[in-house]
Design a protein around this motif. Structure first.
Motif, PDB file in Angstrom:
ATOM      1  N   CYS A  99       0.855  -1.176   0.000  1.00  0.00           N
ATOM      2  CA  CYS A  99       0.000   0.000   0.000  1.00  0.00           C
ATOM      3  C   CYS A  99       0.901   1.240   0.000  1.00  0.00           C
ATOM      4  N   ALA A 100       0.474   2.287  -0.701  1.00  0.00           N
ATOM      5  CA  ALA A 100       1.298   3.487  -0.786  1.00  0.00           C
ATOM      6  C   ALA A 100       0.434   4.735  -0.803  1.00  0.00           C
ATOM      7  N   ALA A 101       0.960   5.802  -0.231  1.00  0.00           N
ATOM      8  CA  ALA A 101       0.283   7.096  -0.218  1.00  0.00           C
ATOM      9  C   ALA A 101       1.099   8.092  -1.014  1.00  0.00           C
ATOM     10  N   THR A 102       0.442   8.796  -1.921  1.00  0.00           N
ATOM     11  CA  THR A 102       1.126   9.767  -2.769  1.00  0.00           C
ATOM     12  C   THR A 102       0.335  11.069  -2.796  1.00  0.00           C
ATOM     13  N   PRO A 103       0.991  12.161  -3.149  1.00  0.00           N
ATOM     14  CA  PRO A 103       0.280  13.444  -3.171  1.00  0.00           C
ATOM     15  C   PRO A 103      -0.806  13.522  -4.236  1.00  0.00           C
ATOM     16  N   ASN A 104      -0.640  12.771  -5.324  1.00  0.00           N
ATOM     17  CA  ASN A 104      -1.555  12.950  -6.452  1.00  0.00           C
ATOM     18  C   ASN A 104      -1.615  11.677  -7.277  1.00  0.00           C
ATOM     19  N   ILE A 105      -2.805  11.314  -7.717  1.00  0.00           N
ATOM     20  CA  ILE A 105      -2.952  10.102  -8.522  1.00  0.00           C
ATOM     21  C   ILE A 105      -2.205  10.223  -9.852  1.00  0.00           C
ATOM     22  N   ALA A 106      -1.944  11.435 -10.309  1.00  0.00           N
ATOM     23  CA  ALA A 106      -1.225  11.620 -11.566  1.00  0.00           C
ATOM     24  C   ALA A 106       0.270  11.368 -11.419  1.00  0.00           C
ATOM     25  N   THR A 107       0.764  11.327 -10.192  1.00  0.00           N
ATOM     26  CA  THR A 107       2.193  11.130  -9.949  1.00  0.00           C
ATOM     27  C   THR A 107       2.384  10.018  -8.937  1.00  0.00           C
ATOM     28  N   MET A 108       1.928   8.832  -9.282  1.00  0.00           N
ATOM     29  CA  MET A 108       1.989   7.711  -8.340  1.00  0.00           C
ATOM     30  C   MET A 108       3.404   7.221  -8.113  1.00  0.00           C
ATOM     31  N   ASN A 109       4.363   7.679  -8.924  1.00  0.00           N
ATOM     32  CA  ASN A 109       5.746   7.285  -8.695  1.00  0.00           C
ATOM     33  C   ASN A 109       6.376   8.073  -7.561  1.00  0.00           C
ATOM     34  N   VAL A 110       5.714   9.119  -7.105  1.00  0.00           N
ATOM     35  CA  VAL A 110       6.222   9.934  -5.996  1.00  0.00           C
ATOM     36  C   VAL A 110       5.506   9.479  -4.737  1.00  0.00           C
ATOM     37  N   VAL A 111       6.069   8.496  -4.076  1.00  0.00           N
ATOM     38  CA  VAL A 111       5.415   7.888  -2.915  1.00  0.00           C
ATOM     39  C   VAL A 111       5.940   8.521  -1.637  1.00  0.00           C
ATOM     40  N   ASP A 112       5.031   9.024  -0.845  1.00  0.00           N
ATOM     41  CA  ASP A 112       5.416   9.595   0.447  1.00  0.00           C
ATOM     42  C   ASP A 112       5.532   8.516   1.522  1.00  0.00           C
ATOM     43  N   TYR A 113       4.621   7.548   1.497  1.00  0.00           N
ATOM     44  CA  TYR A 113       4.612   6.530   2.538  1.00  0.00           C
ATOM     45  C   TYR A 113       4.326   5.151   1.926  1.00  0.00           C
ATOM     46  N   TRP A 114       5.042   4.150   2.459  1.00  0.00           N
ATOM     47  CA  TRP A 114       4.854   2.761   2.054  1.00  0.00           C
ATOM     48  C   TRP A 114       4.394   1.943   3.254  1.00  0.00           C
ATOM     49  N   GLY A 115       3.585   0.917   2.967  1.00  0.00           N
ATOM     50  CA  GLY A 115       3.324  -0.090   3.965  1.00  0.00           C
ATOM     51  C   GLY A 115       4.430  -1.130   3.939  1.00  0.00           C
ATOM     52  N   GLN A 116       4.333  -2.099   4.831  1.00  0.00           N
ATOM     53  CA  GLN A 116       5.380  -3.117   4.945  1.00  0.00           C
ATOM     54  C   GLN A 116       5.174  -4.268   3.979  1.00  0.00           C
ATOM     55  N   GLY A 117       3.991  -4.354   3.383  1.00  0.00           N
ATOM     56  CA  GLY A 117       3.721  -5.387   2.401  1.00  0.00           C
ATOM     57  C   GLY A 117       2.992  -6.585   2.975  1.00  0.00           C
ATOM     58  N   THR A 118       2.219  -7.238   2.129  1.00  0.00           N
ATOM     59  CA  THR A 118       1.535  -8.464   2.502  1.00  0.00           C
ATOM     60  C   THR A 118       1.654  -9.452   1.343  1.00  0.00           C
ATOM     61  N   GLN A 119       1.974 -10.693   1.661  1.00  0.00           N
ATOM     62  CA  GLN A 119       2.225 -11.703   0.638  1.00  0.00           C
ATOM     63  C   GLN A 119       0.912 -12.280   0.112  1.00  0.00           C
ATOM     64  N   VAL A 120       0.814 -12.333  -1.196  1.00  0.00           N
ATOM     65  CA  VAL A 120      -0.297 -13.024  -1.862  1.00  0.00           C
ATOM     66  C   VAL A 120       0.306 -14.124  -2.718  1.00  0.00           C
ATOM     67  N   THR A 121      -0.148 -15.336  -2.500  1.00  0.00           N
ATOM     68  CA  THR A 121       0.325 -16.481  -3.265  1.00  0.00           C
ATOM     69  C   THR A 121      -0.864 -17.172  -3.900  1.00  0.00           C
ATOM     70  N   VAL A 122      -0.816 -17.319  -5.214  1.00  0.00           N
ATOM     71  CA  VAL A 122      -1.896 -17.965  -5.958  1.00  0.00           C
ATOM     72  C   VAL A 122      -1.363 -19.274  -6.515  1.00  0.00           C
ATOM     73  N   SER A 123      -1.962 -20.363  -6.096  1.00  0.00           N
ATOM     74  CA  SER A 123      -1.522 -21.687  -6.554  1.00  0.00           C
ATOM     75  C   SER A 123      -2.324 -22.101  -7.782  1.00  0.00           C
ATOM     76  N   SER A 124      -1.662 -22.851  -8.638  1.00  0.00           N
ATOM     77  CA  SER A 124      -2.320 -23.299  -9.879  1.00  0.00           C
ATOM     78  C   SER A 124      -3.042 -24.617  -9.679  1.00  0.00           C
TER      79      SER A 124
END
Length: 124
Positions: A99-124
């Motif tokens: 998850c990430a927070a940015t100042p503007n949806i037009a500049t999503m590469n400029v991330v002010d804050y990141w979460g720590q991440g959550t693993q998603v695994t999809v088995s076939s």
């Protein structure tokens, strides 16, 4: 500061669904509604990529081609939450989702804050 904490990841079979949640907290969290929010993912050996984003009001959204029609991003500013509903999951969706927070949806590469991440695994 804004802390972002993701939850909802796990192991699911192909074709299944998961709902990721991201909770914002911290001294600057009262400005949550001022941030565009996004969900990025990073698979092993690959770069972190933006998959979905939503403007501060929820009025604008963006989806990468790889998830369009299968994933839905939403937010609840009163609860300071952002969600990613994932359906028709494929093994190639396996990644750590951030998850990430940015100042503007037009500049999503400029991330002010990141979460720590959550693993998603999809088995076939």
């Amino acid at each position: 500061q804004v802390q972002l904490v993701e939850s909802g990841g796990g192991l699911v079979q192909a074709g299944g669904s998961l709902r990721l949640s991201c909770a914002a907290s911290g001294r600057a969290a009262r400005f949550f509604e001022n941030y565009a929010m996004g969900w990025f993912r990073q698979a092993p050996g690959k770069e972190r990529e933006l998959e979905a984003a939503i403007s501060w009001s929820g009025g604008s959204t963006y989806y990468a081609d790889s998830v369009k029609g299968r994933f839905t991003i939403s937010r609840d500013n009163a609860k300071r939450m952002v969600y990613l509903q994932m359906s028709s999951l494929k093994p190639e969706d396996t990644a750590v989702y951030y998850c990430a927070a940015t100042p503007n949806i037009a500049t999503m590469n400029v991330v002010d804050y990141w979460g720590q991440g959550t693993q998603v695994t999809v088995s076939s």
